[in-house]
Design an enzyme around this catalytic site. Structure first.
Site, mmCIF file in Angstrom:
data_model
loop_
_atom_site.group_PDB
_atom_site.id
_atom_site.type_symbol
_atom_site.label_atom_id
_atom_site.label_comp_id
_atom_site.label_asym_id
_atom_site.label_seq_id
_atom_site.Cartn_x
_atom_site.Cartn_y
_atom_site.Cartn_z
ATOM 1 N N TYR A 142 0.473 -0.944 -7.314
ATOM 2 C CA TYR A 142 -0.761 -0.425 -7.895
ATOM 3 C C TYR A 142 -0.631 -0.235 -9.406
ATOM 4 O O TYR A 142 -1.616 -0.261 -10.131
ATOM 5 C CB TYR A 142 -1.117 0.940 -7.287
ATOM 6 C CG TYR A 142 -1.896 0.874 -5.999
ATOM 7 C CD1 TYR A 142 -1.333 0.350 -4.848
ATOM 8 C CD2 TYR A 142 -3.199 1.366 -5.930
ATOM 9 C CE1 TYR A 142 -2.046 0.303 -3.669
ATOM 10 C CE2 TYR A 142 -3.916 1.329 -4.756
ATOM 11 C CZ TYR A 142 -3.341 0.803 -3.627
ATOM 12 O OH TYR A 142 -4.054 0.766 -2.454
ATOM 13 N N LYS A 189 10.232 -2.831 3.501
ATOM 14 C CA LYS A 189 10.370 -4.246 3.843
ATOM 15 C C LYS A 189 11.675 -4.700 3.194
ATOM 16 O O LYS A 189 11.716 -5.618 2.368
ATOM 17 C CB LYS A 189 9.146 -5.022 3.312
ATOM 18 C CG LYS A 189 9.046 -6.455 3.759
ATOM 19 C CD LYS A 189 8.682 -6.639 5.226
ATOM 20 C CE LYS A 189 8.792 -8.100 5.622
ATOM 21 N NZ LYS A 189 8.632 -8.331 7.074
ATOM 22 N N ASP A 221 5.986 -4.194 8.886
ATOM 23 C CA ASP A 221 5.241 -5.009 9.852
ATOM 24 C C ASP A 221 5.427 -4.473 11.278
ATOM 25 O O ASP A 221 4.478 -4.393 12.060
ATOM 26 C CB ASP A 221 5.623 -6.495 9.743
ATOM 27 C CG ASP A 221 7.127 -6.732 9.696
ATOM 28 O OD1 ASP A 221 7.894 -5.762 9.582
ATOM 29 O OD2 ASP A 221 7.536 -7.907 9.801
ATOM 30 N N ASP A 245 -1.215 2.781 1.925
ATOM 31 C CA ASP A 245 -2.666 2.558 1.914
ATOM 32 C C ASP A 245 -3.084 1.869 3.200
ATOM 33 O O ASP A 245 -4.029 2.277 3.878
ATOM 34 C CB ASP A 245 -3.037 1.699 0.695
ATOM 35 C CG ASP A 245 -4.522 1.413 0.628
ATOM 36 O OD1 ASP A 245 -5.310 2.362 0.819
ATOM 37 O OD2 ASP A 245 -4.902 0.249 0.408
ATOM 38 N N ASP A 249 -5.118 3.633 6.841
ATOM 39 C CA ASP A 249 -6.384 3.156 7.416
ATOM 40 C C ASP A 249 -6.163 2.814 8.891
ATOM 41 O O ASP A 249 -6.980 3.137 9.746
ATOM 42 C CB ASP A 249 -6.886 1.892 6.697
ATOM 43 C CG ASP A 249 -7.866 2.213 5.569
ATOM 44 O OD1 ASP A 249 -7.730 3.290 4.958
ATOM 45 O OD2 ASP A 249 -8.754 1.380 5.308
HETATM 46 C C1 IPM Z 1 -7.469 5.053 -0.827
HETATM 47 C C2 IPM Z 1 -8.386 3.976 -1.366
HETATM 48 C C3 IPM Z 1 -7.958 3.644 -2.780
HETATM 49 C C4 IPM Z 1 -6.538 3.135 -2.736
HETATM 50 C C5 IPM Z 1 -8.869 2.638 -3.506
HETATM 51 C C6 IPM Z 1 -10.308 3.080 -3.510
HETATM 52 C C7 IPM Z 1 -8.385 2.337 -4.890
HETATM 53 O O1 IPM Z 1 -8.376 2.861 -0.541
HETATM 54 O O2 IPM Z 1 -7.477 6.163 -1.383
HETATM 55 O O3 IPM Z 1 -6.774 4.796 0.143
HETATM 56 O O4 IPM Z 1 -6.302 1.945 -2.497
HETATM 57 O O5 IPM Z 1 -5.632 3.944 -2.956
HETATM 58 MN MN MN Z 2 -7.134 3.062 1.226
#
Ligand code: IPM
Ligand code: MN
Length: 351
Positions: A142, A189, A221, A245, A249
């Site tokens: 990032y 990884k 993975d 990240d 999710d």
């Molecule tokens: C999160 C989001 C952010 C990230 C984006 C919006 C930049 O997906 O907070 O997880 O990737 O960190």
């Molecule tokens: Mn995210």
């Protein structure tokens, strides 16, 4: 207690979900005689429109001098579909994380008793899941060097980590594991990436300082697979920025909705609390978004200030709303769906 809280509603559904969290916090403040002073400030696309950049200096001042930051969401489709855009709302979020020194993102994953069957995963696999993904937040790909080569046809992003960055994150992971079931999993990884080998080497060297913690090392993975196969196999996971990240999710599926999972970003000073979901532009302004992830982020805020009863109260009313079906459309199935604002009002009243 007196609390100054910077309020960064941001984009999309941000303002709507933030409004509900404010209602709930104000109700808590009244009940427990706290004084919360909200300090609104601009961020994201809203800030780009107003002053030309997504995390203006004035906003940083407000955040840096507050006791904590409550944050909604950032992002606007207008920028997603324009790869040439010079300024992007997300840059604001990254700048904010960096300038506030928020190097660790605490993302818990747990289940709600009344929602177990809403998860696409089988009850027996997820019931009782209680894990924390501790995501490194101010390093890695990032923030590494990126760009295009002169030929215009080659692009690169670099995943860079220093030993010190890994140590400070891992230290939080070890401490967290000590307060929980003493199991820590370092996700990397290392079979391919040099930065991952530095992660592994660094964490291995720290094991001797925490002899009670049982540390495992797994490839990202494989974890992506096991996380949904058997989430109860994990307690505290530490990992680098991008892996975290993606895995967080994925982990939100366990709880049944992306609209449920809170997070806290911690580091050098001011802490920030935000839902893990994004700005969900399709729902913006419709009063349909689930406010619970933001409300539960506020519970994490109270907890971090030592206000455990207040945090428990928030979690109790959230569970009650789920059990009684006072839910937004993402969770309502055939039953009546409540509006975002109605859920917020109900929660505040029940506090
Ligand atoms: C999160 C989001 C952010 C990230 C984006 C919006 C930049 O997906 O907070 O997880 O990737 O960190
Ligand atoms: Mn995210």
């Amino acid at each position: 207690m007196k609390l100054d809280i910077a309020l960064l509603a941001g984009d999309g559904i941000g303002p709507e979900v933030i409004d509900q969290a404010v209602k709930v916090c104000d109700a808590i403040a009244t009940k427990y005689k706290h004084e919360i002073s909200w300090k609104p400030a601009l961020t994201g696309a809203a800030a780009i429109d107003a002053v030309g950049e997504p995390y203006p200096d004035e906003t940083h001042e407000v955040c840096a001098s507050a006791d904590a930051v409550l944050f909604g969401a950032i992002g606007h489709p207008r920028f997603d579909n324009d790869p040439s855009a010079k300024v992007r709302p997300e840059q604001g979020l990254l700048k904010m994380r960096q300038k506030l020194g928020l190097f660790a993102n605490v993302r818990p994953t747990f289940t709600f008793p009344s929602l177990i069957d809403k998860s696409p995963l089988k009850r027996e696999r997820i019931e009782g899941t209680d894990l924390i993904i501790l995501r490194e937040l101010t390093g890695g790909v990032y923030f590494g060097e990126r760009g295009r080569k002169d030929d215009g046809n080659t692009a690169f992003d670099t995943m860079t980590y220093t030993r010190a960055e890994i140590q400070r994150l891992a230290k939080k992971g070890f401490e967290m594991a000590m307060n929980r079931s003493k199991r820590l999993c370092c996700v990397d990884k290392a079979n391919v990436l040099e930065s991952s080998r530095l992660w592994r080497e660094t964490v291995q060297a720290m094991e001797k300082d925490y002899p009670e913690v049982e540390v495992s090392y797994e490839f990202v993975d494989a974890v992506a697979m096991r996380l949904v196969q058997w989430p109860k196999g994990y307690d505290v996971i530490i990992t680098e920025n991008l892996f975290g990240d993606i895995l967080t999710d994925e982990a939100s599926v366990i709880s049944g909705s992306m609209g449920l999972m809170p997070s806290a970003s911690v580091g050098e000073k001011t802490k920030l609390y935000e839902p893990i979901h994004g700005s969900y532009p399709q729902a913006a302004g419709k009063d349909i978004a689930n406010p619970l992830a933001t409300v539960l982020s506020a519970a994490m805020l109270f907890e971090d200030f030592g206000l455990q009863q207040e945090a428990d109260d928030i979690r109790r009313v959230v569970n009650k709303s789920l059990a009684e079906g006072i839910v937004t459309e993402d969770l309502s199935e055939d039953a009546k769906a409540y509006k975002t604002s109605e859920v917020g009002d109900w929660l505040a009243k029940n506090v």
